[in-house]
Design a protein around this motif. Structure first.
Motif, short mmCIF file in Angstrom:
data_model
loop_
_atom_site.label_atom_id
_atom_site.label_comp_id
_atom_site.label_asym_id
_atom_site.label_seq_id
_atom_site.Cartn_x
_atom_site.Cartn_y
_atom_site.Cartn_z
N UNK A 1 0.82 -1.20 0.00
CA UNK A 1 0.00 0.00 0.00
C UNK A 1 0.86 1.25 0.00
N UNK A 2 0.28 2.33 -0.54
CA UNK A 2 0.84 3.67 -0.39
C UNK A 2 2.30 3.75 -0.84
N UNK A 3 2.51 3.39 -2.10
CA UNK A 3 3.88 3.44 -2.63
C UNK A 3 4.28 4.84 -3.06
N UNK A 4 3.33 5.67 -3.46
CA UNK A 4 3.58 7.07 -3.82
C UNK A 4 4.71 7.20 -4.86
N UNK A 5 4.61 6.38 -5.91
CA UNK A 5 5.63 6.42 -6.95
C UNK A 5 5.56 7.76 -7.70
N UNK A 6 6.71 8.33 -7.95
CA UNK A 6 6.83 9.64 -8.59
C UNK A 6 7.00 9.50 -10.10
N UNK B 1 -10.12 -1.80 0.92
CA UNK B 1 -10.35 -0.41 0.53
C UNK B 1 -9.10 0.39 0.87
N UNK B 2 -9.06 1.63 0.42
CA UNK B 2 -7.88 2.45 0.73
C UNK B 2 -8.00 3.11 2.10
N UNK B 3 -9.07 3.85 2.33
CA UNK B 3 -9.22 4.60 3.57
C UNK B 3 -9.61 3.69 4.74
N UNK B 4 -9.24 4.10 5.93
CA UNK B 4 -9.58 3.33 7.11
C UNK B 4 -11.05 3.55 7.47
N UNK B 5 -11.67 2.51 8.01
CA UNK B 5 -13.10 2.53 8.34
C UNK B 5 -13.34 2.55 9.84
N UNK B 6 -12.29 2.63 10.62
CA UNK B 6 -12.37 2.74 12.08
C UNK B 6 -11.31 3.73 12.54
N UNK B 7 -11.54 4.38 13.65
CA UNK B 7 -10.58 5.33 14.17
C UNK B 7 -9.25 4.64 14.49
N UNK C 1 -5.35 0.66 3.54
CA UNK C 1 -4.06 1.34 3.55
C UNK C 1 -4.22 2.72 4.16
N UNK C 2 -3.67 3.73 3.50
CA UNK C 2 -3.85 5.15 3.81
C UNK C 2 -3.15 5.61 5.08
N UNK C 3 -3.15 4.82 6.13
CA UNK C 3 -2.67 5.30 7.43
C UNK C 3 -1.16 5.16 7.61
N UNK C 4 -0.48 4.52 6.65
CA UNK C 4 0.98 4.39 6.70
C UNK C 4 1.45 3.82 8.03
N UNK C 5 0.79 2.80 8.51
CA UNK C 5 1.21 2.12 9.74
C UNK C 5 0.48 0.79 9.84
N UNK C 6 1.07 -0.13 10.55
CA UNK C 6 0.44 -1.42 10.78
C UNK C 6 -0.41 -1.34 12.02
N UNK D 1 -7.65 -4.61 9.57
CA UNK D 1 -6.20 -4.44 9.49
C UNK D 1 -5.83 -3.20 8.70
N UNK D 2 -4.85 -2.48 9.19
CA UNK D 2 -4.21 -1.42 8.44
C UNK D 2 -2.83 -1.87 8.02
N UNK D 3 -2.45 -1.50 6.80
CA UNK D 3 -1.16 -1.95 6.27
C UNK D 3 -0.14 -0.82 6.30
#
Length: 267
Positions: A14-19, A155-161, A194-199, A210-212
């Motif tokens: 997730x969240x590779x942000x390739x330029x 999905x990309x965005x997190x669905x829980x706080x 993904x999105x949250x940049x943390x496990x 799960x967040x990736x």
């Protein structure tokens, strides 16, 4: 987590942000270098995967060059890959370029006794997350049509706080509608994003959430504002069993990030 032959194996990145151009950096780091390093480590340790699940923010400034490079990199691994849009992505361009037999934007994939349903949580022009009526209807149709299959929802965005006030302003606004559907379908076993940049693993009642981590830089957990951590890039492994059980764990690269600007005000 050792690969077990009778289990299905998924690599979530997730969240590779390739330029757009080779050698460009984001917050001081070469995102493409770490994207490729994550894939190399994952495939070296696991040997094979049934699916790569790429949960958004593939490109930082989306264009044909980014997505073509991502496509070329992924196709070299000869593994089916499903790509979801993140808030930084151009979904129409993704669907045009990431459109091969191996690497594509399919929203429903069948693996053994499982279905993986991918949802678009993007709100174009904003970093916010939302699931349109079309996405929610699609999910319910998939679940209704296949009650005999276990389901993993991505999905990309997190669905829980995630207990980060700045990040939680961007979570899926109508997450309660998502969980209302999940509550009617006991075959749903987990949601991953993904999105949250943390496990992270969150309490979601009867399902696992799960967040990736990102394949580039990570965000400091439980932070009131954007703070970039020096945690190395990572990925999530998910194994699916025929009886509906799941196992998952996160791995990080052994090498520290090189050149990371932790005092950055934005990205």
């Amino acid at each position: 987590m050792t690969h077990i032959p009778d289990r299905l194996s998924i690599l979530q990145i997730s969240d590779s942000h390739i330029l757009p151009n080779p050698g460009e950096t984001l917050l001081g780091i070469d995102t493409d270098h770490y994207f490729r390093a994550v894939l190399e480590q994952a495939f070296a340790s696991e040997h094979r995967f049934d699916l790569i699940l790429f949960t958004g923010d593939l490109a930082q400034h989306p264009g044909r060059s980014n997505y073509q490079h991502i496509l070329n990199t992924l196709e070299a691994y000869k593994t089916p890959c499903v790509c979801l849009p993140g808030n930084h992505d151009d979904y129409e361009l993704m669907q045009e370029i990431l459109n091969t037999e191996l690497v594509n934007c399919r929203k429903q994939v069948f693996l053994g006794d499982w279905q993986i349903v991918s949802l678009n949580s993007q709100v174009p022009g904003t970093p916010d997350g939302y699931l349109s009526n079309q996405e929610l209807t699609f999910l319910e149709q998939c679940l209704d049509a296949h009650p005999d299959r276990y389901a993993l929802i991505a999905m990309h965005h997190h669905c829980l706080s995630v207990n980060s006030p700045w990040m939680d302003t961007m979570m899926i606004e109508n997450a309660q509608a998502l969980f209302a559907i999940i509550g009617k379908h006991p075959n749903v076993k987990a949601v991953t994003f993904g999105h949250i940049h943390q496990a992270i693993e969150l309490d979601a009642g009867s399902v696992r959430a799960w967040g990736s981590p990102s394949t580039c830089f990570q965000f400091q957990p439980a932070s009131t504002q954007l703070v970039v951590a020096d945690t190395p890039p990572g990925y999530r492994l998910i194994q699916l069993s025929a009886d509906g059980r799941l196992e998952s764990e996160v791995h990080h690269l052994p090498e520290p990030l090189t050149g990371l600007k932790t005092d950055a005000q934005g990205y």
